[in-house]
Design a protein around this motif. Structure first.
Motif, PDB file in Angstrom:
ATOM      1  N   THR A 280      -0.784  -0.956   1.603  1.00 13.17           N
ATOM      2  CA  THR A 280      -1.277  -0.739   0.440  1.00 13.17           C
ATOM      3  C   THR A 280      -0.249  -1.367  -0.607  1.00 13.17           C
ATOM      4  O   THR A 280       0.842  -1.232  -0.436  1.00 13.17           O
ATOM      5  CB  THR A 280      -1.033   0.894   0.070  1.00 13.17           C
ATOM      6  OG1 THR A 280      -2.038   1.571   0.993  1.00 13.17           O
ATOM      7  CG2 THR A 280      -1.605   1.159  -1.129  1.00 13.17           C
ATOM      8  N   GLN A 286      -1.505  -1.826 -12.234  1.00 18.64           N
ATOM      9  CA  GLN A 286      -2.713  -2.020 -11.602  1.00 18.64           C
ATOM     10  C   GLN A 286      -2.822  -0.729 -10.460  1.00 18.64           C
ATOM     11  O   GLN A 286      -1.563  -0.072 -10.300  1.00 18.64           O
ATOM     12  CB  GLN A 286      -2.968  -3.370 -10.697  1.00 18.64           C
ATOM     13  CG  GLN A 286      -2.781  -4.584 -11.554  1.00 18.64           C
ATOM     14  CD  GLN A 286      -3.189  -5.868 -10.711  1.00 18.64           C
ATOM     15  OE1 GLN A 286      -3.780  -5.674  -9.517  1.00 18.64           O
ATOM     16  NE2 GLN A 286      -2.937  -6.859 -11.437  1.00 18.64           N
ATOM     17  N   GLU A 287      -4.046  -0.300 -10.161  1.00 17.39           N
ATOM     18  CA  GLU A 287      -4.299   0.738  -9.251  1.00 17.39           C
ATOM     19  C   GLU A 287      -3.828   0.071  -7.777  1.00 17.39           C
ATOM     20  O   GLU A 287      -4.112  -1.020  -7.608  1.00 17.39           O
ATOM     21  CB  GLU A 287      -5.711   0.925  -9.130  1.00 17.39           C
ATOM     22  CG  GLU A 287      -5.949   1.939 -10.445  1.00 17.39           C
ATOM     23  CD  GLU A 287      -5.175   3.166 -10.752  1.00 17.39           C
ATOM     24  OE1 GLU A 287      -4.897   3.635  -9.661  1.00 17.39           O
ATOM     25  OE2 GLU A 287      -5.016   3.383 -11.818  1.00 17.39           O
ATOM     26  N   ARG A 289      -4.310  -0.852  -4.036  1.00 15.37           N
ATOM     27  CA  ARG A 289      -5.312  -1.380  -3.555  1.00 15.37           C
ATOM     28  C   ARG A 289      -4.961  -1.611  -2.002  1.00 15.37           C
ATOM     29  O   ARG A 289      -3.772  -2.008  -1.554  1.00 15.37           O
ATOM     30  CB  ARG A 289      -5.800  -2.575  -3.860  1.00 15.37           C
ATOM     31  CG  ARG A 289      -4.957  -3.816  -3.968  1.00 15.37           C
ATOM     32  CD  ARG A 289      -5.362  -5.195  -4.650  1.00 15.37           C
ATOM     33  NE  ARG A 289      -4.400  -6.264  -4.879  1.00 15.37           N
ATOM     34  CZ  ARG A 289      -4.186  -7.269  -4.149  1.00 15.37           C
ATOM     35  NH1 ARG A 289      -5.187  -7.604  -3.191  1.00 15.37           N
ATOM     36  NH2 ARG A 289      -3.349  -7.979  -4.297  1.00 15.37           N
TER      37      ARG A 289
END
Length: 544
Positions: A280, A286-287, A289
């Protein structure tokens, strides 16, 4: 006593060079192609010690160990710069001299080449009989024949392709040696060869500049991440880290990479079929991912690439000291030594409540077969994992200020713990087992067996430029080696001199002896002048 001058000669009456003349002479020597080739060879030779000897910027611990193992030659090599080759004064001097030599050689040649391109093509020789001329009758008028010749020699296709494949053409009206008025066509083709030569050398300078910029602006680091752990992109988190002098640590983007799982697959014979690191990635603003890294399939992040470089096992241990306090707890990477993942690692326990520090040197067998010293691993997957540990007490040397390899144990100040028989004690562990340490020194527990992934992160902004200059250098080299040098001359009597319906066309060509396509070029010029079909080529060289 006679005074000796810098510009003394054997003959008294010859002109003196003087300081300015000597400087000009030295500059000409430096900018000669001969010296450039010598410097290029010297640069390659000077880089050899950097790949053979340990280097301070790349591995300080190995370099320190090299100095300790070689007390005589080590300091001498260090003072001479052989342990930091690419940062040494003599390597930099060779590099800069090579730059000066190439640039000083290329710039004047570019000026000469530009003037030659703008200059008019030399006129055709007054006599062509020295070049084995061929004469044919043409039904075309002199003007039409010359126009056809010019179109043929100028090349076909769009303008850039015509420049690469065609001739530079000049047409003159003159009186021949026999007093007959004629039209002389002179066509030269050699500008592409020199252009390729210049492109190659300019690309070589570009490659050197890109390499220099890359070494100044790049950074590279390696890190091992155990399943479930996270890595933050900061210098202190890297196992090894190196960066160019113009790259600041403050420029590192603070992204976080969490290794969720390392999927290692093997076939029935134990050969690896796939390694995939499922992770991850959390970037600023940012989220998070999900990302995957495989061999030769890196993770892209902020202009850098994260490569999956290696993997192995990282067993977790809990060590208690003689006072019953937890002195160590965590995962320890064991480095694979063979194809069946027989792995070695060390556990360093400096924070004991009382007594001497503890150290363990161990061997992990993922699929153990046999017992004791004869046990081996027969498969890389953890079918029957066993760890054999040897225990040491003493000073681990962590407080000496000398960098240490985290995967080896410095035994110079350690003593092995022995069993009741006086032999070196060997502790055998399986997952979940707790074993009491000899001499009441505490206990050790093998908590779990996880995997780790070794990541190599690289950021090199010069790579696109290196690729571009490498391609252009190959193109320039190809143009320089394979573009032909030819001169074609065609003479046609003027309409008044011809005096009839038939025009006599004479053509000749000059080229190096190895040029097999020159005769075909002459035939194509004659075919255009006489209106007959254009002869086809018989080999790729004929089309050049």
């Amino acid at each position: 006593m006679a005074r000796v001058k810098l510009d003394n000669y054997a003959y008294a009456d010859v002109p003196r060079l003087g300081p300015r003349g000597w400087l000009r002479w030295m500059w000409r020597q430096v900018t000669s192609m001969r010296v450039a080739l010598i410097l290029l060879i010297l640069l390659a030779l000077a880089a050899i010690p950097g790949s053979v000897l340990p280097q301070w910027p790349q591995d300080a611990s190995d370099t320190a160990a090299f100095l300790a193992e070689n007390p005589t030659w080590g300091p001498i090599l260090d003072r001479l710069g052989f342990l930091d080759v690419f940062g040494s004064a003599w390597f930099t001097a060779i590099y800069l001299l090579l730059f000066a030599s190439l640039i000083g050689c290329i710039i004047p040649r570019i000026g000469v080449y530009w003037r030659e391109l703008r200059a008019e093509v030399p006129a055709a020789p007054s006599r062509l009989d020295r070049y084995a001329p061929v004469t044919e009758d043409s039904p075309l008028s002199p003007a039409d024949a010359v126009a056809a010749i010019r179109t043929e020699l100028a090349g076909r296709g769009p303008a850039p392709w015509q420049w690469l494949t065609g001739f530079r053409v000049r047409v003159d009206e003159r009186t021949g040696r026999d007093g007959v008025a004629e039209i002389a066509v002179s066509a030269h083709r050699g500008h592409v060869r020199e252009a390729g030569n210049l492109v190659f050398h300019v690309s070589l300078v570009g490659i050197l500049l890109a390499v220099a910029a890359g070494s100044l602006l790049t950074y590279r680091g390696q890190a091992l991440i155990v399943e479930g752990d996270s890595f933050t992109n900061a210098v202190v988190a890297y196992d090894t880290y190196e960066a160019g002098s113009l790259f600041s640590e403050d420029d590192l983007e603070p992204w976080i990479l969490t290794l969720e799982e390392l999927d290692a697959q093997f076939d029935d014979t134990g050969r690896p079929t796939m390694f995939t690191a499922h992770a991850t990635l959390t970037e600023p603003g940012q989220e998070p991912r999900a990302v995957d890294a495989q061999v030769n399939r890196p993770i892209q992040v902020e202009g850098a690439k994260i490569y999956l470089q290696g993997n192995g096992y990282a067993p977790s241990f809990t060590v208690t000291d003689s006072a019953g306090n937890v002195a160590f707890q965590g995962a320890v990477p064991f480095i694979p030594q063979d194809d069946v993942y027989t792995s070695t690692g060390v556990i360093k326990v400096p924070d004991v409540t009382e007594g001497e520090q503890l150290g363990f040197s161990g061997t992990l067998l993922p699929s153990a077969l046999g017992e004791g010293p004869d046990a081996i691993s027969v498969f890389p997957s953890p079918e029957n994992p066993v760890i054999y540990l040897q225990m040491y007490t003493g000073d681990l040397g962590l407080d000496d200020g000398i960098p240490q390899n985290v995967y080896t144990l410095d035994e110079s100040q350690l003593s092995p713990v022995r069993d009741d028989a006086g032999d070196v004690a060997v502790i055998e562990l399986v997952p979940g087992q707790t074993v009491e340490l000899p001499e009441g020194l505490g206990s050790i527990t093998w908590d779990s067996l996880d995997r780790f992934a070794g990541f190599d992160l690289r950021r090199d902004p010069s790579l696109p430029w290196l690729l571009a200059f490498a391609i252009t250098s190959l193109l320039g080299l190809g143009m320089s080696l394979f573009a032909p040098r030819r001169r074609v001359w065609v003479t046609v009597p003027t309409a008044d001199a011809a005096g009839g319906e038939v025009t006599v066309v004479t053509a000749a060509v000059w080229s190096p002896p190895h040029d097999a396509g020159a005769a075909l070029t002459r035939e194509r010029a004659l075919a255009a002048a006489t209106g007959r079909p254009r002869p086809s080529s018989t080999s790729p060289e004929d089309d050049e």
